[in-house]
Motif scaffolding. Sequence first.
Motif, PDB file in Angstrom:
ATOM      1  N   ARG A  40      -9.407  -1.836 -14.250  1.00  0.00           N
ATOM      2  CA  ARG A  40      -8.032  -2.071 -13.698  1.00  0.00           C
ATOM      3  C   ARG A  40      -7.106  -0.696 -14.091  1.00  0.00           C
ATOM      4  NH1 ARG A  40      -8.593  -8.125 -13.422  1.00  0.00           N
ATOM      5  NH2 ARG A  40      -9.094  -8.584 -11.352  1.00  0.00           N
ATOM      6  N   LEU A  41      -6.872  -0.670 -15.393  1.00  0.00           N
ATOM      7  CA  LEU A  41      -5.919   0.185 -15.958  1.00  0.00           C
ATOM      8  C   LEU A  41      -6.460   1.840 -15.651  1.00  0.00           C
ATOM      9  CD1 LEU A  41      -5.056  -1.238 -19.302  1.00  0.00           C
ATOM     10  CD2 LEU A  41      -3.559  -0.717 -17.450  1.00  0.00           C
ATOM     11  N   SER A  42      -7.936   2.058 -15.637  1.00  0.00           N
ATOM     12  CA  SER A  42      -8.362   3.164 -15.505  1.00  0.00           C
ATOM     13  C   SER A  42      -8.336   3.491 -14.072  1.00  0.00           C
ATOM     14  CB  SER A  42      -9.992   3.226 -15.802  1.00  0.00           C
ATOM     15  OG  SER A  42     -10.919   2.460 -15.227  1.00  0.00           O
ATOM     16  N   GLN A  43      -8.148   2.677 -13.231  1.00  0.00           N
ATOM     17  CA  GLN A  43      -7.961   3.049 -11.615  1.00  0.00           C
ATOM     18  C   GLN A  43      -6.483   3.342 -11.317  1.00  0.00           C
ATOM     19  OE1 GLN A  43     -10.683   3.602  -9.490  1.00  0.00           O
ATOM     20  NE2 GLN A  43     -12.084   3.523 -11.307  1.00  0.00           N
ATOM     21  N   GLY A  44      -5.638   2.534 -12.175  1.00  0.00           N
ATOM     22  CA  GLY A  44      -4.091   2.722 -11.862  1.00  0.00           C
ATOM     23  C   GLY A  44      -3.624   4.146 -12.147  1.00  0.00           C
ATOM     24  N   GLY A  58       4.088 -12.055 -28.225  1.00  0.00           N
ATOM     25  CA  GLY A  58       3.255 -10.887 -28.514  1.00  0.00           C
ATOM     26  C   GLY A  58       1.872 -11.102 -28.660  1.00  0.00           C
ATOM     27  N   GLU A  59       1.158 -11.992 -27.973  1.00  0.00           N
ATOM     28  CA  GLU A  59      -0.233 -12.215 -27.881  1.00  0.00           C
ATOM     29  C   GLU A  59      -0.952 -11.077 -27.193  1.00  0.00           C
ATOM     30  OE1 GLU A  59       1.926 -14.807 -26.933  1.00  0.00           O
ATOM     31  OE2 GLU A  59       1.632 -16.255 -28.533  1.00  0.00           O
ATOM     32  N   GLY A  60      -0.221 -10.327 -26.449  1.00  0.00           N
ATOM     33  CA  GLY A  60      -0.814  -9.414 -25.574  1.00  0.00           C
ATOM     34  C   GLY A  60       0.123  -8.851 -24.859  1.00  0.00           C
ATOM     35  N   PHE A  61      -0.526  -8.171 -23.746  1.00  0.00           N
ATOM     36  CA  PHE A  61       0.248  -7.136 -22.629  1.00  0.00           C
ATOM     37  C   PHE A  61      -0.275  -7.421 -21.347  1.00  0.00           C
ATOM     38  CE2 PHE A  61      -0.522  -4.865 -26.452  1.00  0.00           C
ATOM     39  CZ  PHE A  61       0.571  -4.519 -26.917  1.00  0.00           C
ATOM     40  N   ASN A  62       0.644  -7.381 -20.270  1.00  0.00           N
ATOM     41  CA  ASN A  62       0.227  -7.611 -18.993  1.00  0.00           C
ATOM     42  C   ASN A  62       0.726  -6.222 -18.099  1.00  0.00           C
ATOM     43  OD1 ASN A  62       2.797  -8.570 -18.722  1.00  0.00           O
ATOM     44  ND2 ASN A  62       2.465  -9.341 -16.945  1.00  0.00           N
ATOM     45  N   TRP A  63       0.056  -6.023 -17.128  1.00  0.00           N
ATOM     46  CA  TRP A  63       0.538  -4.861 -16.127  1.00  0.00           C
ATOM     47  C   TRP A  63       0.608  -5.266 -14.598  1.00  0.00           C
ATOM     48  CZ3 TRP A  63      -2.442  -4.118 -20.402  1.00  0.00           C
ATOM     49  CH2 TRP A  63      -1.966  -3.090 -21.435  1.00  0.00           C
ATOM     50  N   PRO A  64       1.764  -5.984 -14.369  1.00  0.00           N
ATOM     51  CA  PRO A  64       2.069  -6.631 -13.117  1.00  0.00           C
ATOM     52  C   PRO A  64       1.429  -6.007 -11.863  1.00  0.00           C
ATOM     53  CG  PRO A  64       3.901  -6.244 -13.929  1.00  0.00           C
ATOM     54  CD  PRO A  64       3.143  -5.768 -14.922  1.00  0.00           C
ATOM     55  N   ASP A  65       1.872  -4.803 -11.802  1.00  0.00           N
ATOM     56  CA  ASP A  65       1.478  -3.991 -10.719  1.00  0.00           C
ATOM     57  C   ASP A  65      -0.042  -3.847 -10.463  1.00  0.00           C
ATOM     58  OD1 ASP A  65       4.167  -3.364 -10.307  1.00  0.00           O
ATOM     59  OD2 ASP A  65       3.921  -1.579 -11.255  1.00  0.00           O
ATOM     60  N   ILE A  66      -0.924  -4.059 -11.437  1.00  0.00           N
ATOM     61  CA  ILE A  66      -2.232  -4.182 -11.187  1.00  0.00           C
ATOM     62  C   ILE A  66      -3.247  -5.187 -11.665  1.00  0.00           C
ATOM     63  CG2 ILE A  66      -2.627  -1.513 -11.215  1.00  0.00           C
ATOM     64  CD1 ILE A  66      -3.175  -1.395 -14.175  1.00  0.00           C
ATOM     65  N   ASP A  67      -2.357  -6.313 -11.992  1.00  0.00           N
ATOM     66  CA  ASP A  67      -2.825  -7.647 -12.331  1.00  0.00           C
ATOM     67  C   ASP A  67      -3.944  -7.724 -13.411  1.00  0.00           C
ATOM     68  OD1 ASP A  67      -3.203 -10.268 -12.067  1.00  0.00           O
ATOM     69  OD2 ASP A  67      -4.833 -10.004 -10.693  1.00  0.00           O
ATOM     70  N   GLU A  68      -3.255  -7.125 -14.530  1.00  0.00           N
ATOM     71  CA  GLU A  68      -4.219  -6.903 -15.657  1.00  0.00           C
ATOM     72  C   GLU A  68      -3.554  -7.428 -16.943  1.00  0.00           C
ATOM     73  OE1 GLU A  68      -6.869  -6.945 -16.810  1.00  0.00           O
ATOM     74  OE2 GLU A  68      -7.683  -4.841 -17.207  1.00  0.00           O
ATOM     75  N   GLY A  69      -4.342  -7.727 -17.782  1.00  0.00           N
ATOM     76  CA  GLY A  69      -3.602  -8.345 -18.967  1.00  0.00           C
ATOM     77  C   GLY A  69      -4.821  -8.075 -20.247  1.00  0.00           C
ATOM     78  N   LEU A  70      -4.565  -7.728 -21.221  1.00  0.00           N
ATOM     79  CA  LEU A  70      -5.033  -7.778 -22.507  1.00  0.00           C
ATOM     80  C   LEU A  70      -4.587  -8.438 -23.680  1.00  0.00           C
ATOM     81  CD1 LEU A  70      -6.083  -3.809 -22.334  1.00  0.00           C
ATOM     82  CD2 LEU A  70      -7.631  -5.790 -21.627  1.00  0.00           C
ATOM     83  N   SER A  71      -5.410  -9.204 -24.412  1.00  0.00           N
ATOM     84  CA  SER A  71      -4.596  -9.766 -25.493  1.00  0.00           C
ATOM     85  C   SER A  71      -5.104  -8.806 -26.769  1.00  0.00           C
ATOM     86  CB  SER A  71      -5.612 -11.105 -25.829  1.00  0.00           C
ATOM     87  OG  SER A  71      -6.861 -10.859 -26.328  1.00  0.00           O
ATOM     88  N   VAL A  72      -4.122  -8.862 -27.726  1.00  0.00           N
ATOM     89  CA  VAL A  72      -4.299  -8.366 -29.115  1.00  0.00           C
ATOM     90  C   VAL A  72      -5.704  -8.670 -29.741  1.00  0.00           C
ATOM     91  CG1 VAL A  72      -3.376  -7.855 -31.530  1.00  0.00           C
ATOM     92  CG2 VAL A  72      -1.985  -8.207 -29.416  1.00  0.00           C
ATOM     93  N   ASN A  73      -5.994  -9.929 -29.939  1.00  0.00           N
ATOM     94  CA  ASN A  73      -7.363 -10.425 -30.312  1.00  0.00           C
ATOM     95  C   ASN A  73      -8.447  -9.825 -29.740  1.00  0.00           C
ATOM     96  OD1 ASN A  73      -6.287 -11.703 -32.511  1.00  0.00           O
ATOM     97  ND2 ASN A  73      -6.078 -13.813 -31.439  1.00  0.00           N
ATOM     98  N   GLY A  74      -8.346  -9.753 -28.336  1.00  0.00           N
ATOM     99  CA  GLY A  74      -9.298  -9.120 -27.584  1.00  0.00           C
ATOM    100  C   GLY A  74      -9.448  -7.565 -27.888  1.00  0.00           C
ATOM    101  N   MET A  75      -8.666  -6.802 -28.202  1.00  0.00           N
ATOM    102  CA  MET A  75      -8.495  -5.424 -28.793  1.00  0.00           C
ATOM    103  C   MET A  75      -9.176  -5.329 -29.880  1.00  0.00           C
ATOM    104  SD  MET A  75      -4.934  -3.979 -27.029  1.00  0.00           S
ATOM    105  CE  MET A  75      -5.051  -2.167 -27.480  1.00  0.00           C
TER     106      MET A  75
END
Length: 78
Positions: A40-44, A58-75
């Motif tokens: 989603r981010l690569s296509q945004g 602070g658990e993670g980030f979201n990008w509302p325009d492209i409906d994406e979320g990533l967690s710090v733990n996941g990264m």
Amino acid sequence: MTTAVKAEPRAKSVEVTDEAIMARLVDGRTISVPLAWSWRLSQGTAAERARWGIIGDGEGFNWPDIDEGLSVNGMLFG
């Protein structure tokens, strides 16, 4: 007697480039993962990637325009 408390990593900010997603943590660390981890981010667009928010405490980030979320733990732990 001492007690050790393991604090969960917390996000401070994020930047998305054409190659990577780079997160800055409140403890001073910077972590990055390949942009390819998020289709989603690569296509945004640059504007969509620049509009982000922090999830929770602070658990993670979201990008509302492209409906994406990533967690710090996941990264950190894939």
